[in-house]
Scaffold this motif. Structure first.
Motif, PDB file in Angstrom:
ATOM      1  N   ASP A 170       0.823  -1.213   0.000  1.00 51.44           N
ATOM      2  CA  ASP A 170       0.000   0.000   0.000  1.00 51.44           C
ATOM      3  C   ASP A 170       0.858   1.264   0.000  1.00 51.44           C
ATOM      4  OD1 ASP A 170       0.768  -0.611   2.671  1.00 51.44           O
ATOM      5  OD2 ASP A 170      -0.879   0.588   3.473  1.00 51.44           O
ATOM      6  N   ALA A 171       1.999   1.233   0.671  1.00 51.13           N
ATOM      7  CA  ALA A 171       2.906   2.381   0.652  1.00 51.13           C
ATOM      8  C   ALA A 171       3.514   2.556  -0.736  1.00 51.13           C
ATOM      9  CB  ALA A 171       4.001   2.222   1.700  1.00 51.13           C
ATOM     10  N   MET A 172       3.823   1.457  -1.392  1.00 49.51           N
ATOM     11  CA  MET A 172       4.373   1.541  -2.748  1.00 49.51           C
ATOM     12  C   MET A 172       3.335   2.136  -3.701  1.00 49.51           C
ATOM     13  SD  MET A 172       7.027   1.196  -4.593  1.00 49.51           S
ATOM     14  CE  MET A 172       8.069   0.255  -3.502  1.00 49.51           C
ATOM     15  N   ALA A 173       2.094   1.689  -3.580  1.00 50.07           N
ATOM     16  CA  ALA A 173       1.027   2.236  -4.425  1.00 50.07           C
ATOM     17  C   ALA A 173       0.857   3.730  -4.162  1.00 50.07           C
ATOM     18  CB  ALA A 173      -0.280   1.497  -4.174  1.00 50.07           C
ATOM     19  N   ALA A 174       0.911   4.132  -2.891  1.00 51.56           N
ATOM     20  CA  ALA A 174       0.792   5.551  -2.552  1.00 51.56           C
ATOM     21  C   ALA A 174       1.979   6.339  -3.102  1.00 51.56           C
ATOM     22  CB  ALA A 174       0.685   5.719  -1.039  1.00 51.56           C
ATOM     23  N   ALA A 175       3.165   5.750  -3.059  1.00 57.45           N
ATOM     24  CA  ALA A 175       4.347   6.419  -3.607  1.00 57.45           C
ATOM     25  C   ALA A 175       4.199   6.636  -5.106  1.00 57.45           C
ATOM     26  CB  ALA A 175       5.605   5.604  -3.311  1.00 57.45           C
ATOM     27  N   MET A 176       3.710   5.639  -5.802  1.00 54.37           N
ATOM     28  CA  MET A 176       3.514   5.760  -7.253  1.00 54.37           C
ATOM     29  C   MET A 176       2.499   6.871  -7.554  1.00 54.37           C
ATOM     30  SD  MET A 176       5.647   3.624  -8.488  1.00 54.37           S
ATOM     31  CE  MET A 176       5.165   3.592 -10.190  1.00 54.37           C
ATOM     32  N   THR A 177       1.421   6.897  -6.780  1.00 51.42           N
ATOM     33  CA  THR A 177       0.407   7.940  -6.966  1.00 51.42           C
ATOM     34  C   THR A 177       1.002   9.319  -6.699  1.00 51.42           C
ATOM     35  OG1 THR A 177      -1.376   6.425  -6.397  1.00 51.42           O
ATOM     36  CG2 THR A 177      -1.844   8.776  -6.167  1.00 51.42           C
ATOM     37  N   ALA A 178       1.811   9.436  -5.644  1.00 52.26           N
ATOM     38  CA  ALA A 178       2.440  10.720  -5.325  1.00 52.26           C
ATOM     39  C   ALA A 178       3.358  11.167  -6.466  1.00 52.26           C
ATOM     40  CB  ALA A 178       3.218  10.618  -4.015  1.00 52.26           C
ATOM     41  N   TYR A 179       4.149  10.246  -7.008  1.00 52.64           N
ATOM     42  CA  TYR A 179       5.016  10.600  -8.136  1.00 52.64           C
ATOM     43  C   TYR A 179       4.190  11.028  -9.347  1.00 52.64           C
ATOM     44  CZ  TYR A 179       9.578   9.196  -6.256  1.00 52.64           C
ATOM     45  OH  TYR A 179      10.741   9.125  -5.535  1.00 52.64           O
ATOM     46  N   GLU A 180       3.094  10.328  -9.614  1.00 52.50           N
ATOM     47  CA  GLU A 180       2.244  10.691 -10.754  1.00 52.50           C
ATOM     48  C   GLU A 180       1.643  12.085 -10.577  1.00 52.50           C
ATOM     49  OE1 GLU A 180      -0.524   7.459 -10.951  1.00 52.50           O
ATOM     50  OE2 GLU A 180       0.997   6.066 -11.678  1.00 52.50           O
ATOM     51  N   ARG A 181       1.139  12.363  -9.380  1.00 51.02           N
ATOM     52  CA  ARG A 181       0.537  13.677  -9.122  1.00 51.02           C
ATOM     53  C   ARG A 181       1.574  14.785  -9.194  1.00 51.02           C
ATOM     54  NH1 ARG A 181      -3.461  11.930  -4.199  1.00 51.02           N
ATOM     55  NH2 ARG A 181      -5.036  10.961  -5.541  1.00 51.02           N
ATOM     56  N   GLU A 182       2.737  14.530  -8.618  1.00 48.40           N
ATOM     57  CA  GLU A 182       3.795  15.539  -8.653  1.00 48.40           C
ATOM     58  C   GLU A 182       4.259  15.768 -10.091  1.00 48.40           C
ATOM     59  OE1 GLU A 182       6.354  18.417  -6.953  1.00 48.40           O
ATOM     60  OE2 GLU A 182       4.411  17.564  -6.463  1.00 48.40           O
ATOM     61  N   GLY A 183       4.365  14.699 -10.858  1.00 53.02           N
ATOM     62  CA  GLY A 183       4.743  14.851 -12.260  1.00 53.02           C
ATOM     63  C   GLY A 183       3.725  15.683 -13.026  1.00 53.02           C
ATOM     64  N   ALA A 184       2.451  15.429 -12.798  1.00 54.04           N
ATOM     65  CA  ALA A 184       1.397  16.203 -13.471  1.00 54.04           C
ATOM     66  C   ALA A 184       1.445  17.674 -13.050  1.00 54.04           C
ATOM     67  CB  ALA A 184       0.031  15.599 -13.179  1.00 54.04           C
ATOM     68  N   ARG A 185       1.645  17.911 -11.752  1.00 56.23           N
ATOM     69  CA  ARG A 185       1.724  19.289 -11.257  1.00 56.23           C
ATOM     70  C   ARG A 185       2.909  20.020 -11.883  1.00 56.23           C
ATOM     71  NH1 ARG A 185       4.410  22.526  -7.948  1.00 56.23           N
ATOM     72  NH2 ARG A 185       5.908  20.930  -7.327  1.00 56.23           N
ATOM     73  N   LEU A 186       4.050  19.352 -11.939  1.00 54.34           N
ATOM     74  CA  LEU A 186       5.244  19.980 -12.500  1.00 54.34           C
ATOM     75  C   LEU A 186       5.132  20.169 -14.012  1.00 54.34           C
ATOM     76  CD1 LEU A 186       7.872  18.178 -10.300  1.00 54.34           C
ATOM     77  CD2 LEU A 186       7.434  20.646 -10.338  1.00 54.34           C
ATOM     78  N   ALA A 187       4.493  19.240 -14.708  1.00 56.15           N
ATOM     79  CA  ALA A 187       4.290  19.404 -16.155  1.00 56.15           C
ATOM     80  C   ALA A 187       3.402  20.626 -16.419  1.00 56.15           C
ATOM     81  CB  ALA A 187       3.690  18.138 -16.757  1.00 56.15           C
ATOM     82  N   ALA A 188       2.356  20.801 -15.612  1.00 59.20           N
ATOM     83  CA  ALA A 188       1.493  21.977 -15.755  1.00 59.20           C
ATOM     84  C   ALA A 188       2.271  23.247 -15.431  1.00 59.20           C
ATOM     85  CB  ALA A 188       0.270  21.846 -14.854  1.00 59.20           C
ATOM     86  N   ALA A 189       3.100  23.192 -14.388  1.00 60.78           N
ATOM     87  CA  ALA A 189       3.920  24.354 -14.037  1.00 60.78           C
ATOM     88  C   ALA A 189       4.880  24.697 -15.172  1.00 60.78           C
ATOM     89  CB  ALA A 189       4.691  24.097 -12.744  1.00 60.78           C
TER      90      ALA A 189
END
Length: 121
Positions: free
Chosen positions: A82-101
């Motif tokens: 579950d921590a690994m899944a949360a880490a993957m989600t965090a990386y995906e969200r951060e990547g999307a945020r940074l791509a928009a930035a």
């Protein structure tokens, strides 16, 4: 209200609006480390601040992409599923945020250099 290009940050007033450059500078400073505020040259030349922000956001985006690609291999034996899944989600969200930035920095930078966006029909 002036038209803004796709990707224009909500926190930045449209080019030509009163204080639009002030809002652009505030937004750009929010994208970079706080220590960048100590550099007078970045406050004095917003186009240079945009360059610093572009480089910083690009580095963060690459770090998020690298982390997403490697976290399973590096930490699979140290994290529960579950921590690994949360880490993957965090990386995906951060990547999307940074791509928009990154898109925002590009259009704000262009406006700071005097380029004007014209919508196409």
């Amino acid at each position: 209200m002036d038209a803004t290009p796709p990707g224009w940050p909500e926190a930045v007033r449209p080019p030509g609006a009163p204080d639009w450059e002030r809002t652009a500078v505030a937004w750009l400073f929010d994208l970079v480390p706080p220590d960048y505020r100590a550099h007078e040259v970045l406050r004095r030349y917003p186009v240079l601040l945009a360059r610093f922000a572009r480089d910083h956001v690009a580095a963060g985006l690459e770090a998020a992409r690298s982390g997403w690609r490697t976290v399973r291999v590096e930490l699979a034996d140290h994290l529960p599923a579950d921590a690994m899944a949360a880490a993957m989600t965090a990386y995906e969200r951060e990547g999307a945020r940074l791509a928009a930035a990154a898109r925002g920095v590009a259009v704000v930078s262009a406006a700071l250099r005097g380029e004007r966006w014209v919508p196409r029909l």
